[in-house]
Design a protein around this motif. Structure first.
Motif, mmCIF file in Angstrom:
data_model
loop_
_atom_site.group_PDB
_atom_site.id
_atom_site.type_symbol
_atom_site.label_atom_id
_atom_site.label_comp_id
_atom_site.label_asym_id
_atom_site.label_seq_id
_atom_site.Cartn_x
_atom_site.Cartn_y
_atom_site.Cartn_z
ATOM 1 N N LYS A 1 39.173 41.683 39.905
ATOM 2 C CA LYS A 1 38.720 41.516 41.289
ATOM 3 C C LYS A 1 39.856 41.691 42.304
ATOM 4 C CE LYS A 1 35.773 38.063 42.082
ATOM 5 N NZ LYS A 1 35.192 36.702 41.981
ATOM 6 N N ALA B 1 32.254 42.783 39.734
ATOM 7 C CA ALA B 1 32.769 42.050 38.563
ATOM 8 C C ALA B 1 32.375 40.579 38.575
ATOM 9 C CB ALA B 1 34.291 42.175 38.503
ATOM 10 N N ASP C 1 37.499 47.895 40.662
ATOM 11 C CA ASP C 1 36.125 47.433 40.520
ATOM 12 C C ASP C 1 35.392 47.604 41.847
ATOM 13 O OD1 ASP C 1 33.975 45.877 39.054
ATOM 14 O OD2 ASP C 1 34.298 44.571 40.793
ATOM 15 N N CYS D 1 31.540 44.403 34.732
ATOM 16 C CA CYS D 1 32.141 44.998 35.926
ATOM 17 C C CYS D 1 31.624 46.422 36.110
ATOM 18 C CB CYS D 1 33.672 44.989 35.815
ATOM 19 S SG CYS D 1 34.285 45.695 34.282
#
Length: 562
Positions: free
Chosen positions: A532, A495, A491, A507
């Motif tokens: 994350k 996100a 990501d 995201c």
């Protein structure tokens, strides 16, 4: 969830189709997985034609059915069009009655009361026909197992034409004609029509005798497409053609009643998914909460002001249905938990006060939660009635056949069925159903499966690919929205959880060397920390378009992350 990657076709077959069609390997692979292996099949898939529909007289008994209707009209007989209270039944009745009434006035419609009469042809319905001097009854989306009822109709001097798509039993009813492509000796090439589809084949046959072309009948396809979507039949072959042109009618020139329903939702262009989640539940709500005749009245109304009034009534039924559905689902989940039945192969719940009109929806919700064959029972007169739902790959109809000694009656499909039994048989049935399922189901089927069409690199996701994939529509069983898997994703730091309780995931994902693409994962808010994190992850998703302030961008519609 189980991620199952579909077998990749041979590179030779991919190269062959890719060259013939001028498409890349990925598109060729997706087409081959859908049974499309040459130019002619691809042309029929991407450019469905009304001329691809089969000759209706290939269906067993079609000549008999047409002759009996023509005889009824010639003799000025009263005709009753009978159908069930669900979407397939009510659209079938609307289709057949409105077609006949274009040229012949002596036509009545009849939808059984869900609570007083139950599913299928009822003795009360036949009494109504006899009291109103009906000579011919056309039964749609039901009748294939109505042995006693059709015998009773015959004794009353009423002929019955059956137009059904459910599996026949060993004994067929004594009807003047039975149109059901699932009959063993029916040579009709396509077996997966819905009830409204069978009804359409009958008006196609009648129309051909009256000099009408298939183009003249296209205005009825909004009803057929609605039934195809709601009844979850395969959108392959003939159903694909009917759904394709039916959607065109829905979006360009729908009948007054469907236009009144759509206008309430402020939707512009509907897909099959929109029909499933917007149009179908409202039509269904009439039969669930009040009476299916409300839906037929709406679908046959030509005056737009009246149609708007009927649509607003049905909207109220749908609002009430949503409230009951939520309340009963919560109570059913508590019942499963309190009885500590989490380790069973089946979910079977009962409350005599649950509303019969929503137990099918509740069964679907429970199946989503516990993912196993599910039955939801309620009291119906002096008996118990249930709706059954299954998991992918398991035939619940066959399982019910294995418990038939406990049942009064049952009918349905591989994944959905209805049944009634005596209250004293409930516990015996519940135990027998658990035994039959536990002995016959592959335990792997009790884990939700995501079927992945292909692995994909993020740099393969382009507007051109999206344009081609949109032409794969309409989507449904047999032609599901393509699902892709990408590995080693990260990501961008964007996100976050969104929606009520942050239960959805938003995201922006990329692979090393690729541009980021936005993603939305409904009900995947619990995966936020995983996304994350520092470690790369894999995801399965379909491709979607996100429109915001007039700008359309590609996005990933995430299904699962690991």
């Amino acid at each position: 969830m189980r991620w199952t990657i579909k077998p990749k076709p041979t590179q030779e077959s991919i190269d062959h189709l890719s060259k013939k069609l001028g498409v890349d390997d990925l598109v060729a692979q997706l087409l081959i997985q859908r049974g499309i292996t040459n130019y002619e099949e691809a042309k029929a898939f991407f450019r469905p034609e009304l001329s691809h529909l089969h000759y209706p007289f290939l269906m067993k008994d079609m000549h008999k059915a047409v002759e009996r209707i023509e005889q009824a009209i010639a003799n000025d007989e009263n005709i009753m069009v009978y159908g069930d209270y669900d979407v397939d039944g009510t659209t079938s009745v609307a289709l057949m009655s409105s077609y006949l009434m274009e040229t012949y006035p002596n036509v009545a419609t009849y939808i059984p009361d869900r609570y007083m009469e139950g599913y299928g042809i009822s003795f009360q319905g036949i009494d109504f026909a006899a009291d109103n001097d009906i000579g011919l009854m056309i039964a749609l989306d039901c009748g294939i197992k109505a042995i006693g009822q059709i015998k009773y109709a015959k004794e009353k001097g009423i002929d019955v034409i059956v137009c059904d798509h459910h599996r026949p039993g060993e004994i067929l009813p004594d009807a003047v004609a039975i149109l059901d492509p699932k009959q063993k000796d029916c040579k009709y090439p396509y077996k997966e029509l819905c009830g409204c589809g069978v009804g359409f084949k009958l008006i196609q046959a009648l129309g051909s005798k009256q000099g009408k072309t298939i183009e003249d009948l296209m205005l009825y396809l909004d009803l057929v497409a609605t039934a195809i979507a709601a009844d979850i039949v395969p959108i392959t072959g003939e159903n694909r053609v009917l759904a394709y042109y039916g959607l065109m009618v829905i979006n360009e020139n729908p009948r007054t009643g469907i236009k009144a329903l759509i206008d309430q939702t402020k939707k512009r262009e509907l897909t099959i998914t929109d029909v499933v989640f917007i149009v179908a539940p409202r039509i269904n709500a009439a039969g669930r909460m009040k009476h299916g005749q409300y839906a037929v009245t709406l679908l046959t109304e030509n005056d737009f002001e009246k149609a708007k009034h009927y649509a607003s009534e049905i909207e109220l039924f749908n609002t009430e249905r949503r409230s009951l559905d939520k309340e009963i689902t919560e109570a059913a989940l508590v019942q499963i938990q309190e009885n500590q039945e989490e380790d069973r192969f089946t979910s079977v719940v009962y409350n005599e006060n649950w509303h019969k009109g929503v137990i099918g929806i509740v069964a679907s919700r429970l199946t989503e939660t516990y993912y196993r064959p599910t039955l939801v029972f309620t009291k119906s007169g002096d008996k118990l009635a249930a709706s059954a739902r299954s998991v992918k790959g398991f035939d619940i109809y066959n399982a019910l056949e294995g418990c038939s000694d406990c049942l009064e009656q049952f009918g349905g499909h591989m994944y959905a069925a209805g049944l009634t039994l005596l209250e004293e048989q409930y516990e015996a049935f519940k135990n027998q159903f658990e035994k039959v399922v536990s002995e016959s189901i592959d335990p792997e089927l009790l884990k939700p499966e995501i079927s992945v069409d292909a692995k994909i690199e993020m740099n393969q996701i382009t507007p051109k690919l999206m344009r081609i994939l949109k032409q794969f529509a309409p989507f449904g069983p047999g032609n599901m929205t393509p699902i892709f898997m990408a590995e080693g994703l990260k990501d961008t730091g964007y996100a976050r959880g969104v929606g009520e309780g942050e239960k959805h995931l938003k995201c922006s994902l990329y692979q090393t060397g690729s541009n980021p693409i936005g993603g939305i994962g409904f009900n995947l808010g619990n995966k936020l920390e995983r996304v994350k994190g520092i470690k790369p992850f894999d995801a399965v998703f379909s491709l979607d378009e996100n429109e915001w302030n007039g700008t359309v961008t590609l996005q990933l519609k995430l299904r699962d992350i690991r």
